[in-house]
Design an enzyme around this catalytic site. Sequence first.
Site, PDB file in Angstrom:
ATOM      1  CG  ASP A 133      72.809  30.282  73.733  1.00  0.00           C
ATOM      2  OD1 ASP A 133      73.377  30.833  74.449  1.00  0.00           O
ATOM      3  OD2 ASP A 133      73.699  29.178  73.429  1.00  0.00           O
ATOM      4  CG  LEU A 134      70.035  36.981  72.715  1.00  0.00           C
ATOM      5  CD1 LEU A 134      68.583  37.326  72.759  1.00  0.00           C
ATOM      6  CD2 LEU A 134      70.021  36.144  71.023  1.00  0.00           C
ATOM      7  CD  GLU A 135      76.532  31.875  75.206  1.00  0.00           C
ATOM      8  OE1 GLU A 135      77.623  32.152  75.407  1.00  0.00           O
ATOM      9  OE2 GLU A 135      75.945  31.316  74.315  1.00  0.00           O
ATOM     10  CG  ASN A 136      80.319  39.473  74.455  1.00  0.00           C
ATOM     11  OD1 ASN A 136      80.284  39.664  75.036  1.00  0.00           O
ATOM     12  ND2 ASN A 136      80.347  39.655  72.676  1.00  0.00           N
TER      13      ASN A 136
END
Length: 548
Positions: A133-136
């Site tokens: 869950d890696l975001e931005n």
Amino acid sequence: MSSNYRKTLLSTVVALSLFAGSAPAEAGKYNMSYVFHGSPGKYIDYVETTRGSLDVISPSYFKLNPDGSLQLSPSLDPGFIQEMHKRNIRVVPYLSNDWNRDLGILALQNKEHLADQLAEAIHTYQLDGINIDLENIPKLYREDFTALVQLLRARLPADKEVSVAVAANPYGSDQGWLGLYDYEALAEYSDHLMIMAYDEHYEGDLAPGSVASWRFIEKSIEFALSQVPADKIVLGFPFYGRLWKSDGTILGISVQNRMADELIKTYRGTVTLDPSSRSARATFTVLPTDPALTVNGRKLSPGDYELWYENEAAMKLKLELVGKYHLKGAGSWSLAQEDARTWDFFRLWLNGAAFPDSMGHWAHNEIADAYDHGWINGEAAGIFSPDGPLTRAQAVTVLSRIMMEGPEAPVSGAGGAAGDAALSGGSPSGIGFADVTPDHWAAGAIAWAYANGIVDGIADGSFAPDEPLTREQMTAMLARLLNYPPVSANTKRPYADVAPDRWSHAAIQTMSEYGVVDGYPDGTFRPEEPVTRAQMAVLMTRVFSDRE
């Protein structure tokens, strides 16, 4: 029927109290939830509230150090992992950069080392995989992100889950951080993609609106399906809403669904289901004389408020999208934020079994699974009658479906349509039951059961297909089906109301001795009591899940 198969079947029903109780369901649509909020010491309690609805729990165990390497969270608890495994729930922690772009970039630049660390942690703590869950993170790192997923798949055994949380993308954009996710490539190296179908409106948004409107979700699904097979898509649901104040001092702060009712009740709010978004919209006014409740660290001062969230009606509508598009299942952000009533309906609606009369029933998960497999339908539209009696014809049909190899067997519901004669591969005309004509809906199943010695007629030579099945009749069917060696005649009489000269005594004694069936706390078996439709749903799901 082979003796090996009988032993396999027996292993699925040993210790099963056929006529009472429940256990976590093991079939049906995939169902996971993240766990982030609340105290780690209460995580087990949070899971218990789901009453066996979850297949996977995804705690916040994997974070990142300032250099992008793995940081194990202090909340990582081997005891919790063991308790989940006892409940047949897999523990698949998620790796998060907490929206920190620089941290996420460093992790991807050191992906080989990070993948090694994650694989080692999963092995050391007996975890069941990882949710990334890696975001931005900008599109520039798209290939690095895919490569991290590929590295993890290569380093982990096939039975360990590798899944990826991806941004909802209703317009198919490849710009900004939405461009990080190459859906097609990610699906190649992962078990599934979990679409974060929420935050359509977000904190700081000037305009109030739905966290996850119907069209936002549906268009996100449609885009994903253009890149990925349906059975590799998990649809994410929000267990929170957002709150706005009319003077602009509060703009979309997060509100846990479990608090929505309290706000509406305390401040005399009005709730409507918005027809466009199919989300719940509540409006209320805080008066100077009202108590000042605190929401996400903010005390609510006097004024007019607008709350958008997913209540039961809204969530049911959106759960139907999982079935409509034949998706793998559902995920949720996050456990402990949901309304207490959520688990009365969530798994049932997820599996397409929209039976209001089964909500909160002890067997509602198994009913949903049985319906999802096509084994049993409702008695009428929206009515399952879980505590209604099961007929002899329905029971025989159920058993024939359980024992048929492969998916080719007809799957009309118990009490359902014609066509069941094909189950036996032949005509029932040789049975000799005057009350079972060749065109009876269950004729084929009855022929199959009779030919295999599982059933016979009643005293007058008829079969009585529409009569309720009793507990002793079901036990006798199971005894013949399993063909397990009878216990010694000297074995102690198990039940006060089952005399040695009763026709079913040997079957009840044998099945009780091996733990297949059980009696009541008062020492009785109540042999003539009817078996219910819910009890048969439990039997079906437990037998079939083992065969899968």
